[in-house]
Design a protein around this motif. Structure first.
Motif, mmCIF file in Angstrom:
data_model
loop_
_atom_site.group_PDB
_atom_site.id
_atom_site.type_symbol
_atom_site.label_atom_id
_atom_site.label_comp_id
_atom_site.label_asym_id
_atom_site.label_seq_id
_atom_site.Cartn_x
_atom_site.Cartn_y
_atom_site.Cartn_z
ATOM 1 N N ILE A 75 0.860 -1.187 0.000
ATOM 2 C CA ILE A 75 0.000 0.000 0.000
ATOM 3 C C ILE A 75 0.892 1.232 0.000
ATOM 4 C CG2 ILE A 75 -1.744 1.368 1.201
ATOM 5 C CD1 ILE A 75 -2.657 -1.182 2.638
ATOM 6 N N VAL A 78 -0.047 4.807 2.883
ATOM 7 C CA VAL A 78 -0.992 4.207 3.826
ATOM 8 C C VAL A 78 -1.633 5.305 4.677
ATOM 9 C CG1 VAL A 78 0.723 3.766 5.643
ATOM 10 C CG2 VAL A 78 -1.308 2.328 5.473
ATOM 11 N N HIS A 79 -2.910 5.155 4.992
ATOM 12 C CA HIS A 79 -3.620 6.135 5.830
ATOM 13 C C HIS A 79 -3.026 6.124 7.234
ATOM 14 C CE1 HIS A 79 -6.811 8.117 8.093
ATOM 15 N NE2 HIS A 79 -7.157 8.672 6.929
ATOM 16 N N VAL A 82 -4.115 3.605 10.115
ATOM 17 C CA VAL A 82 -4.004 2.147 9.981
ATOM 18 C C VAL A 82 -3.089 1.531 11.039
ATOM 19 C CG1 VAL A 82 -3.200 0.275 8.469
ATOM 20 C CG2 VAL A 82 -4.669 2.083 7.557
ATOM 21 N N ASP A 114 -7.461 0.442 5.241
ATOM 22 C CA ASP A 114 -6.846 1.568 4.540
ATOM 23 C C ASP A 114 -7.833 2.200 3.564
ATOM 24 O OD1 ASP A 114 -4.389 3.165 3.832
ATOM 25 O OD2 ASP A 114 -4.796 2.243 1.874
ATOM 26 N N LYS A 118 -9.511 6.041 3.921
ATOM 27 C CA LYS A 118 -9.293 7.023 2.862
ATOM 28 C C LYS A 118 -10.595 7.497 2.223
ATOM 29 C CE LYS A 118 -4.653 5.466 1.616
ATOM 30 N NZ LYS A 118 -3.872 4.627 0.664
#
Length: 183
Positions: A75, A78-79, A82, A114, A118
C-alpha cells in the motif's frame, strides 16, 4: 517511524514466517513495523519504506514463503490511522455510527481498513487480527452514518482479490454496552 508505503506478507507457518521476515529486512532498505504469530498458526510481517524497497521486500518474502504465503500486499501512502488501529493504540474519544468489516485474512483486513479510512471522514477504532478468530480479521470504525456507510462500502471494495469479505455491517446508533466494549 515515518510510515509511507507498507508491505505485508501473511504465511501459514510461524517458522517460515520468521525466515521470511528476516529475508525481507535483508532484501531492501525497509523498517519492520510488525512480525508476529497470529491464529491459527499463521505469521504476519509488515514493513515500511519507500515504494520500490517495499515492492522488492514483499517480492522476496513471497518467493521465500512460496506455498506458505496466504496473502500479501503493498500500500503506497498508507492512511495514518491504519498502524495505530493495527497496534490497538487508536484514540477514539466517542463512537457515533459503527462500521465493521470482517475478512478471511489479516492482510485483506488491513487493505479494507486503509481503503475505508481514505474514503470517508471516519476514525479507525481497531484492526483485530486472527487472535481467537480462526485466521479471520476485522476492522471497526466510527463516524457519522453517511461517512461510515461510504467507508464500509469502499473498504469492502478495497479488499479486491485478497478477499473474500465474510461480512460487513453499519450500526447507526450502537448501544452504550457495545460502545463500552470497543474503547
Amino acid at each position: 517511524m515515518s510510515l509511507r508505503t507498507i508491505g505485508c506478507v501473511e504465511l501459514n507457518s510461524v517458522a517460515v514466517g520468521m525466515h521470511v521476515a528476516d529475508e525481507m529486512l535483508k532484501a531492501a532498505q525497509v523498517e519492520l513495523v510488525m512480525a508476529r504469530p497470529t491464529c491459527p498458526g499463521r505469521y504476519i510481517v509488515v514493513v515500511t519504506g519507500d515504494t520500490g524497497s517495499i515492492k522488492s521486500s514483499v517480492e522476496v518474502g513471497c518467493e521465500i514463503g512460496a506455498d506458505m504465503v496466504v496473502d500479501h500486499f503493498t500500500i503506497a501512502s498508507v492512511h495514518m490511522d491504519v498502524i495505530p488501529a493495527l497496534n490497538g493504540t487508536s484514540l477514539v474519544p466517542k463512537i457515533d455510527a459503527l462500521g465493521v468489516i470482517e475478512t478471511c485474512t489479516a492482510a485483506s483486513c488491513i487493505l479494507a481498513a486503509d481503503a475505508a479510512a481514505k474514503a470517508g471522514d471516519v476514525a479507525l477504532i481497531e484492526i483485530r487480527m486472527a487472535a481467537g478468530l480462526a485466521g479471520k480479521a476485522f476492522v471497526t470504525m466510527t463516524g457519522d452514518v453517511g461517512s461510515v456507510n461510504a467507508s464500509v462500502e469502499a473498504g469492502v471494495a478495497g479488499v479486491g482479490e485478497s478477499g473474500p469479505v465474510l461480512s460487513h455491517v453499519v450500526i447507526p446508533s450502537p448501544s452504550e454496552g457495545i460502545k463500552a466494549q470497543l474503547i
